[in-house]
Motif scaffolding. Structure first.
Motif, PDB file in Angstrom:
ATOM      1  N   ALA A  56       4.495  50.162  12.186  1.00  0.00           N
ATOM      2  CA  ALA A  56       4.500  49.288  11.015  1.00  0.00           C
ATOM      3  C   ALA A  56       3.396  49.644  10.034  1.00  0.00           C
ATOM      4  CB  ALA A  56       4.333  47.834  11.447  1.00  0.00           C
ATOM      5  N   VAL A  58       1.158  47.306   6.988  1.00  0.00           N
ATOM      6  CA  VAL A  58       0.877  46.036   6.322  1.00  0.00           C
ATOM      7  C   VAL A  58       0.088  46.382   5.064  1.00  0.00           C
ATOM      8  CG1 VAL A  58      -0.255  43.782   6.486  1.00  0.00           C
ATOM      9  CG2 VAL A  58       0.790  44.810   8.524  1.00  0.00           C
ATOM     10  N   GLY A  60      -1.984  44.672   1.893  1.00  0.00           N
ATOM     11  CA  GLY A  60      -2.593  43.451   1.382  1.00  0.00           C
ATOM     12  C   GLY A  60      -3.389  43.731   0.124  1.00  0.00           C
ATOM     13  N   MET A  76      -7.530  41.407   5.043  1.00  0.00           N
ATOM     14  CA  MET A  76      -6.479  42.109   4.304  1.00  0.00           C
ATOM     15  C   MET A  76      -6.176  41.469   2.953  1.00  0.00           C
ATOM     16  SD  MET A  76      -5.323  44.828   5.868  1.00  0.00           S
ATOM     17  CE  MET A  76      -3.757  45.113   5.078  1.00  0.00           C
ATOM     18  N   ILE A  79      -1.092  39.167   1.814  1.00  0.00           N
ATOM     19  CA  ILE A  79      -0.160  40.155   2.357  1.00  0.00           C
ATOM     20  C   ILE A  79       1.040  40.279   1.413  1.00  0.00           C
ATOM     21  CG2 ILE A  79       1.293  40.809   4.316  1.00  0.00           C
ATOM     22  CD1 ILE A  79      -1.791  40.814   4.833  1.00  0.00           C
ATOM     23  N   TYR A  81       3.241  43.174   1.831  1.00  0.00           N
ATOM     24  CA  TYR A  81       4.294  43.837   2.615  1.00  0.00           C
ATOM     25  C   TYR A  81       3.845  43.851   4.066  1.00  0.00           C
ATOM     26  CZ  TYR A  81       7.405  47.234   4.713  1.00  0.00           C
ATOM     27  OH  TYR A  81       8.333  47.843   5.551  1.00  0.00           O
ATOM     28  N   ASN A  82       4.776  43.585   4.958  1.00  0.00           N
ATOM     29  CA  ASN A  82       4.529  43.636   6.399  1.00  0.00           C
ATOM     30  C   ASN A  82       5.851  44.027   7.048  1.00  0.00           C
ATOM     31  OD1 ASN A  82       3.930  43.270   9.069  1.00  0.00           O
ATOM     32  ND2 ASN A  82       3.533  41.077   8.929  1.00  0.00           N
ATOM     33  N   THR A 133      -7.071  51.405   9.176  1.00  0.00           N
ATOM     34  CA  THR A 133      -6.992  50.726   7.886  1.00  0.00           C
ATOM     35  C   THR A 133      -7.442  51.688   6.795  1.00  0.00           C
ATOM     36  OG1 THR A 133      -9.198  49.788   8.206  1.00  0.00           O
ATOM     37  CG2 THR A 133      -7.323  48.405   8.806  1.00  0.00           C
TER      38      THR A 133
END
Length: 141
Positions: A56, A58, A60, A76, A79, A81-82, A133
């Protein structure tokens, strides 16, 4: 001898993990965007000799005008998109990537903002989890 093998194993694991790193291909650092507009975020995933399975991404966004932004590993922000991450080849001269279209919140403050990306993948024959990240500073104008 056992400690040497143990050290080599740790070095191999670390090298395998770093070979799995993703990168933000777009937007460029400092890009200026307006509240309420759409922004393409390109997440690149170069190939590696170590097997992996994507899990996945994510994405933010945190507004931080006049104050230092917080690292995405700690916060983040909102958010945008996740979900799944499935990088593909598009051009022969670029690594595999996937584009995500996000909408900059219409109520976000103008000034500095930090776009954060969390990338989750499973690496190696035993498929151990890897989280990284990434971030990119943009300007809301």
């Amino acid at each position: 001898m056992k400690s040497i093998l143990s050290g080599l194993s740790l070095a191999f694991l670390a090298a395998s993990a770093f070979a799995q790193n993703a990168a933000i291909g777009y937007p460029p650092q400092g890009l200026s965007v307006s509240p309420g507009t759409n922004l393409t975020v390109q997440v690149e995933r170069p190939n590696s000799l170590t097997g992996s399975e994507e899990v996945a991404v994510v994405i933010g966004l945190q507004s931080c005008p006049g104050t230092p932004c917080i690292a995405p590993a700690d916060f983040m922000g909102q958010i945008l998109y996740n979900g799944p991450f499935n990088p593909q080849y598009h051009e022969t001269y670029n690594p595999p990537y996937e584009n995500f279209t996000i909408q900059i919140p219409s109520n976000i403050a103008t000034g500095t903002a930090l776009l954060g990306v969390a990338h989750v993948t499973l690496i190696g024959a035993g498929l151990y989890p890897w989280l990284e990240t990434l971030n990119r500073t943009i300007t809301i104008s």
